[in-house]
Design a protein around this motif. Structure first.
Motif, mmCIF file in Angstrom:
data_model
loop_
_atom_site.group_PDB
_atom_site.id
_atom_site.type_symbol
_atom_site.label_atom_id
_atom_site.label_comp_id
_atom_site.label_asym_id
_atom_site.label_seq_id
_atom_site.Cartn_x
_atom_site.Cartn_y
_atom_site.Cartn_z
ATOM 1 N N LYS A 1 0.447 -0.974 0.225
ATOM 2 C CA LYS A 1 0.102 -0.214 -0.140
ATOM 3 C C LYS A 1 0.880 1.233 -0.228
ATOM 4 O O LYS A 1 0.044 2.375 0.272
ATOM 5 C CB LYS A 1 -0.950 -0.205 1.246
ATOM 6 N N SER A 2 1.959 1.295 -0.292
ATOM 7 C CA SER A 2 2.891 2.228 -0.121
ATOM 8 C C SER A 2 3.612 2.856 -2.074
ATOM 9 O O SER A 2 3.711 1.485 -2.762
ATOM 10 C CB SER A 2 4.041 2.341 1.139
ATOM 11 N N SER A 3 4.216 3.912 -1.905
ATOM 12 C CA SER A 3 4.386 4.238 -3.560
ATOM 13 C C SER A 3 6.106 5.116 -3.423
ATOM 14 O O SER A 3 6.268 5.392 -1.357
ATOM 15 C CB SER A 3 3.426 4.929 -3.901
ATOM 16 N N LYS A 4 6.341 4.480 -4.163
ATOM 17 C CA LYS A 4 7.591 5.418 -4.021
ATOM 18 C C LYS A 4 7.786 7.374 -4.355
ATOM 19 O O LYS A 4 6.625 7.294 -4.622
ATOM 20 C CB LYS A 4 8.827 5.595 -5.573
ATOM 21 N N ALA A 5 8.017 8.009 -3.560
ATOM 22 C CA ALA A 5 8.129 9.158 -3.435
ATOM 23 C C ALA A 5 8.363 9.932 -5.193
ATOM 24 O O ALA A 5 8.980 8.766 -5.729
ATOM 25 C CB ALA A 5 9.416 10.163 -2.365
ATOM 26 N N GLY A 6 7.343 10.340 -4.570
ATOM 27 C CA GLY A 6 7.155 11.338 -5.987
ATOM 28 C C GLY A 6 5.858 10.634 -6.821
ATOM 29 O O GLY A 6 6.055 10.754 -8.176
ATOM 30 N N LYS A 7 5.321 9.724 -6.784
ATOM 31 C CA LYS A 7 5.330 8.859 -7.464
ATOM 32 C C LYS A 7 3.890 8.137 -7.033
ATOM 33 O O LYS A 7 3.327 8.199 -5.566
ATOM 34 C CB LYS A 7 5.652 7.406 -7.841
ATOM 35 N N ASN A 8 2.634 7.856 -7.323
ATOM 36 C CA ASN A 8 1.407 7.207 -6.711
ATOM 37 C C ASN A 8 1.133 6.314 -7.372
ATOM 38 O O ASN A 8 -0.829 6.304 -6.695
ATOM 39 C CB ASN A 8 -0.001 8.609 -7.170
ATOM 40 N N VAL A 9 1.943 5.760 -6.874
ATOM 41 C CA VAL A 9 1.440 3.940 -7.368
ATOM 42 C C VAL A 9 1.495 3.309 -6.820
ATOM 43 O O VAL A 9 3.155 3.347 -6.336
ATOM 44 C CB VAL A 9 2.428 3.431 -8.611
ATOM 45 N N ILE A 10 0.850 2.435 -6.256
ATOM 46 C CA ILE A 10 1.337 1.701 -4.354
ATOM 47 C C ILE A 10 1.714 0.184 -5.044
ATOM 48 O O ILE A 10 0.867 -0.225 -5.854
ATOM 49 C CB ILE A 10 -0.176 1.878 -3.598
ATOM 50 N N LEU A 11 1.864 -0.254 -3.822
ATOM 51 C CA LEU A 11 1.822 -1.739 -3.832
ATOM 52 C C LEU A 11 0.789 -2.268 -3.422
ATOM 53 O O LEU A 11 0.613 -2.501 -2.686
ATOM 54 C CB LEU A 11 3.227 -2.982 -2.834
ATOM 55 N N LYS A 12 -0.114 -3.346 -4.533
ATOM 56 C CA LYS A 12 -1.316 -3.343 -4.278
ATOM 57 C C LYS A 12 -1.459 -5.208 -4.517
ATOM 58 O O LYS A 12 -0.212 -5.559 -4.701
ATOM 59 C CB LYS A 12 -2.162 -3.262 -4.637
ATOM 60 N N ILE A 13 -2.594 -6.168 -4.125
ATOM 61 C CA ILE A 13 -2.561 -7.187 -4.604
ATOM 62 C C ILE A 13 -1.952 -7.621 -6.337
ATOM 63 O O ILE A 13 -3.957 -6.793 -6.217
ATOM 64 C CB ILE A 13 -4.064 -7.874 -3.799
ATOM 65 N N ALA A 14 -1.950 -8.659 -6.545
ATOM 66 C CA ALA A 14 -1.729 -8.992 -7.895
ATOM 67 C C ALA A 14 -2.940 -9.511 -8.276
ATOM 68 O O ALA A 14 -3.582 -9.461 -7.338
ATOM 69 C CB ALA A 14 -0.527 -9.449 -8.565
ATOM 70 N N GLU A 15 -3.523 -9.179 -9.466
ATOM 71 C CA GLU A 15 -4.283 -10.103 -10.059
ATOM 72 C C GLU A 15 -4.524 -11.259 -10.507
ATOM 73 O O GLU A 15 -5.464 -12.132 -9.762
ATOM 74 C CB GLU A 15 -4.875 -9.736 -11.456
ATOM 75 N N ASP A 16 -3.596 -12.317 -10.561
ATOM 76 C CA ASP A 16 -2.658 -13.149 -10.274
ATOM 77 C C ASP A 16 -2.568 -14.450 -9.148
ATOM 78 O O ASP A 16 -1.926 -14.799 -9.047
ATOM 79 C CB ASP A 16 -1.556 -13.694 -11.892
ATOM 80 N N ASN A 17 -2.887 -13.109 -8.071
ATOM 81 C CA ASN A 17 -2.323 -13.604 -6.510
ATOM 82 C C ASN A 17 -3.702 -14.780 -5.698
ATOM 83 O O ASN A 17 -4.107 -14.966 -6.260
ATOM 84 C CB ASN A 17 -2.523 -12.084 -5.424
ATOM 85 N N GLU A 18 -2.516 -15.620 -5.491
ATOM 86 C CA GLU A 18 -3.241 -16.839 -5.163
ATOM 87 C C GLU A 18 -3.453 -17.078 -3.877
ATOM 88 O O GLU A 18 -3.894 -18.382 -3.064
ATOM 89 C CB GLU A 18 -3.086 -17.767 -5.622
ATOM 90 N N PHE A 19 -2.826 -16.237 -2.947
ATOM 91 C CA PHE A 19 -2.491 -16.581 -1.136
ATOM 92 C C PHE A 19 -3.747 -15.844 -0.797
ATOM 93 O O PHE A 19 -4.117 -15.023 -1.274
ATOM 94 C CB PHE A 19 -1.051 -15.876 -1.222
ATOM 95 N N ILE A 20 -3.748 -16.802 -0.055
ATOM 96 C CA ILE A 20 -4.814 -15.958 0.803
ATOM 97 C C ILE A 20 -4.716 -15.803 2.469
ATOM 98 O O ILE A 20 -4.415 -17.386 2.729
ATOM 99 C CB ILE A 20 -6.633 -16.304 0.368
#
Length: 457
Positions: free
Chosen positions: A295-314
């Protein structure tokens, strides 16, 4: 009018008396629950070392996180708090202070197996990122089983995505049940071991082998000023029959034979300059590494780390823990619950093996010895003992004389700066001084020194 004034004055005096009896704390300590509960830890430092020193004084289970302020200065501040408290404020919209947050992975702390994957899309138009991720998970799972008897599948891998139109970017966190690595140095050793064939594919290293005297001689870091009887061999081509058998396989690092036919080409991508590089970033296994959080992004950017579409882990949700918080806790590399039956994996070298591996596989070496670049990644995976080294004369004067004959000609008088002998495989390595002629480029290096590697057959 006077009566109203007296009433106001009385209220002010009452408030003053109250604050004398109940002064405000000098440092604000936020509370997550009832006011009667003890204050939690939330302290920020300008230096990482200060944050780690403060942790030693805390009784609470606290951790260090890096907060990135701006891209221009590159400055980061270091927050000490608990996982619970960080998550509470992480989800309350305090983006100005927590939107660029990194977990600091302490050296020598047990941690999960993790990967940072990326490539630039414009220079890799045919790359299928999702498929590459799937194949990497399959490869790593296979090696965990072969080397450690650990069962793992894509359902045990948290797959986080921060890709853009320009860049494919993923973080993978492997979560096989009750299995972690001793620390992230051991994680790095494991990753480099299983990806060694792919690493070789990205490199163009040339070894020069004379066909005369003293077994075979490799000249590393620039080739040799030798005669026309030399044979060039480029690493990565199918020249295994020509390589010396110098690989010493340790019990916990041995690469099974069935893995030799695996296709590693899917791990090779182009960088912006068009050169080959790994899909896997091998630079994220350093001590006290700052690793960007869910849920964080790099400074100067607004693209966060999110759950990938192909993630299978629950994740499993414990009582009073939401699914989002469970993902957050699973994503933390060092969030490991102590348990008697937890399995700690080791993938380390002894000091001697580490020294030799770094010596043979690094592109750069000690400035104090005058090296800029050493092209020595021309040998198979090497895990050898490092029992003996010295200066000028080695235990084999006849070989010393032969090496001297190679570096003393055409009016140039070179010498042996240092030698290293590995008795296990009868391998002798010479650092050369005063002689820099490189047959590969047809001239002497301006700053690079050269080496000779000799082995018996």
């Amino acid at each position: 009018m006077e009566r109203k004034w007296q009433e106001r004055l009385k209220k002010v005096e009452e408030l003053a008396s109250h604050y004398e009896r109940h002064p405000l704390p000098t440092v604000y300590r936020p509370r997550l629950s009832k006011p009667s509960m003890p204050s939690s830890v939330w302290k920020i430092f300008s230096r990482q070392a200060e944050a780690f020193n403060y942790i030693k004084t805390c009784q609470e289970d606290v951790h260090v996180f890096a907060l990135e302020k701006s891209t221009k200065s590159g400055q980061r501040f270091y927050l000490v708090t608990t996982y619970k408290e960080l998550w509470f404020y992480y989800t309350q919209g305090y983006k100005s202070s927590l939107m660029h947050c990194y977990e600091v992975i302490p050296e020598k702390d047990a941690c999960k197996l993790y990967f940072d994957l990326e490539y630039y899309k414009p220079v890799n138009p045919y790359a299928d990122g999702k498929r590459m991720v799937m194949k990497l998970i399959e490869l790593v799972s296979q090696k965990l089983k072969e080397l450690y008897d650990v069962n793992c599948s894509s359902k045990d891998v948290l797959n986080l995505d921060s890709s853009t139109d320009e860049k494919f970017s993923r973080h993978l966190i492997f979560l096989p049940q009750k299995t972690v690595f001793k620390d992230n140095t051991h994680v790095g050793n494991f990753v480099r071991t299983i990806l060694q064939p792919a690493i070789r594919l990205t490199e163009s290293r040339t070894a020069v082998i004379p066909t005369e005297e003293a077994g075979h001689v490799f000249q590393c870091s620039a080739g040799a000023g030798l005669n026309g009887s030399l044979t060039n061999i480029t690493a990565g081509e199918d020249d295994s029959k020509d390589w010396p058998d110098i690989a010493h396989k340790t019990k916990d690092m041995e690469m099974p034979h069935q893995g030799e036919n695996l296709d590693f080409s899917f791990l090779i991508v182009n960088n912006k300059e068009g050169n080959k590089q790994l899909f896997v970033d091998l630079g994220v296994y350093t001590k006290n590494r700052n690793f960007r959080m869910y849920k964080s992004s790099k400074a100067g950017k607004n693209v966060i780390l999110k759950i990938a579409e192909d993630n299978e882990f629950i994740p499993n949700c414990e009582k009073d823990v939401s699914l989002e918080e469970a993902y957050f806790l699973s994503s933390l590399i060092c969030n490991i619950r102590a348990s008697d039956d937890i399995k700690i994996l080791s993938s380390g070298f002894s000091e001697e093996e580490r020294k030799m591996s770094a010596f043979l596989n690094s592109k750069t070496t000690r400035n104090s010895t005058g090296y800029d670049v050493i092209d020595v990644h021309v040998l198979p995976m090497v895990y050898m003992k490092y029992p003996m080294e010295g200066y000028q004369g080695s235990p084999y004067p006849e070989i010393d004389n032969f090496v001297h004959s190679l570096v003393n000609k055409d009016g140039i008088q070179g010498g042996i700066r240092q030698w290293s002998y590995f008795s296990l495989k009868e391998l002798l390595i010479y650092d050369i001084s005063g002689y820099r002629w490189c047959e590969n480029i047809g001239r002497a290096h301006k700053s690079n020194n050269i080496m000779y590697v000799l082995y018996s057959v």
